[in-house]
Design an enzyme around this catalytic site. Sequence first.
Site, PDB file in Angstrom:
ATOM      1  N   PHE A 105      -1.720   2.651  -1.146  1.00  0.00           N
ATOM      2  CA  PHE A 105      -0.717   2.753  -0.082  1.00  0.00           C
ATOM      3  C   PHE A 105       0.645   2.936  -0.757  1.00  0.00           C
ATOM      4  CE2 PHE A 105       1.674   1.880   3.660  1.00  0.00           C
ATOM      5  CZ  PHE A 105       0.811   1.957   4.737  1.00  0.00           C
ATOM      6  N   GLU A 111      -5.116  -5.855  -0.352  1.00  0.00           N
ATOM      7  CA  GLU A 111      -6.406  -5.933  -1.068  1.00  0.00           C
ATOM      8  C   GLU A 111      -6.236  -6.245  -2.564  1.00  0.00           C
ATOM      9  OE1 GLU A 111      -5.821  -3.328   1.214  1.00  0.00           O
ATOM     10  OE2 GLU A 111      -7.027  -4.382   2.699  1.00  0.00           O
ATOM     11  N   ALA A 138       3.571  -1.476  -3.398  1.00  0.00           N
ATOM     12  CA  ALA A 138       4.871  -1.170  -2.789  1.00  0.00           C
ATOM     13  C   ALA A 138       4.756  -1.410  -1.288  1.00  0.00           C
ATOM     14  CB  ALA A 138       5.272   0.266  -3.072  1.00  0.00           C
ATOM     15  N   ILE A 189       6.795  -1.451   2.014  1.00  0.00           N
ATOM     16  CA  ILE A 189       8.081  -0.931   2.496  1.00  0.00           C
ATOM     17  C   ILE A 189       8.193  -1.228   3.989  1.00  0.00           C
ATOM     18  CG2 ILE A 189       9.532   1.126   2.716  1.00  0.00           C
ATOM     19  CD1 ILE A 189       8.003   2.263   0.250  1.00  0.00           C
ATOM     20  N   HIS A 227       4.184  -6.130  10.506  1.00  0.00           N
ATOM     21  CA  HIS A 227       3.117  -5.878   9.528  1.00  0.00           C
ATOM     22  C   HIS A 227       3.610  -6.047   8.087  1.00  0.00           C
ATOM     23  CE1 HIS A 227      -0.900  -4.418   8.799  1.00  0.00           C
ATOM     24  NE2 HIS A 227      -0.450  -3.560   7.908  1.00  0.00           N
TER      25      HIS A 227
HETATM   26  N1  INI Z   1       0.120  -1.722   2.228  1.00  0.00           N
HETATM   27  C1  INI Z   1       1.016  -1.586   1.242  1.00  0.00           C
HETATM   28  O1  INI Z   1       0.661  -1.677   0.063  1.00  0.00           O
HETATM   29  N2  INI Z   1       2.314  -1.332   1.537  1.00  0.00           N
HETATM   30  C2  INI Z   1       2.774  -1.246   2.819  1.00  0.00           C
HETATM   31  O2  INI Z   1       3.983  -0.992   3.014  1.00  0.00           O
HETATM   32  C3  INI Z   1       1.842  -1.405   3.871  1.00  0.00           C
HETATM   33  N3  INI Z   1       2.289  -1.303   5.246  1.00  0.00           N
HETATM   34  O3  INI Z   1       3.494  -1.303   5.483  1.00  0.00           O
HETATM   35  O4  INI Z   1       1.472  -1.233   6.167  1.00  0.00           O
HETATM   36  C4  INI Z   1       0.479  -1.634   3.545  1.00  0.00           C
HETATM   37  N4  INI Z   1      -0.451  -1.786   4.509  1.00  0.00           N
HETATM   38  C5  INI Z   1      -1.864  -1.689   4.253  1.00  0.00           C
HETATM   39  C6  INI Z   1      -2.458  -3.023   3.869  1.00  0.00           C
HETATM   40  O5  INI Z   1      -2.077  -3.372   2.559  1.00  0.00           O
HETATM   41  C7  INI Z   1      -3.987  -2.979   3.925  1.00  0.00           C
HETATM   42  O6  INI Z   1      -4.464  -2.007   3.030  1.00  0.00           O
HETATM   43  C8  INI Z   1      -4.535  -2.696   5.301  1.00  0.00           C
HETATM   44  O7  INI Z   1      -3.983  -3.558   6.264  1.00  0.00           O
HETATM   45  C9  INI Z   1      -6.094  -2.874   5.334  1.00  0.00           C
HETATM   46  O8  INI Z   1      -6.443  -4.224   5.022  1.00  0.00           O
END
Ligand code: INI
Length: 154
Positions: free
Chosen positions: A23, A59, A81, A83, A89
């Site tokens: 991500f 994760e 990262a 953001i 969330h």
């Molecule tokens: N994951 C990140 O690493 N950075 C983010 O900014 C982010 N946002 O903003 O949603 C993010 N979301 C995904 C999260 O880490 C999980 O992979 C997802 O919720 C599945 O469990």
Amino acid sequence: MVKTFKGKRQRRNKTIGIVASKFNDFITRRLLKGCLKELARRGIPTDKVTVVWVPGSFEIPVAALEIAKKKEVQAVICLGAVIRGETFHFDLVARAAADGIAQVSLLSGKPVIFGVLATDTVDQAYKRSEEKGNNKGRDAAAAALEMIEVLKKI
Ligand code: INI
């Protein structure tokens, strides 16, 4: 101080694990580059480092735990990262990553380094993952090596 060959050779035997988040990978790839470059500069070549990619920062802890369990791994560096978007969330993901990574370090007794950015804007994230200037991936590499030495001395 004179650098000795022995010091460099000893460092080459260390194994470091890195967990990086897919991500926002336009930022985490920059952190990873800074991290690997710093490890190499300090005597740990990239082929001695295992990089595992996970979907998001949420994760990171579970993958870090599995890596930290391996005997040959001396430290795990976590790169992500988070953001800020328009919803809550951001806070949940950032908090889960920070708390989870801290837990993995305490459970494993190994340095598990927090190289996860939590920024309000993309620009702030860019400014913390620069190639030559500020790069939190590079700082994470330095912290990992420092903590390996600290724990050895205790
Ligand atoms: N994951 C990140 O690493 N950075 C983010 O900014 C982010 N946002 O903003 O949603 C993010 N979301 C995904 C999260 O880490 C999980 O992979 C997802 O919720 C599945 O469990």
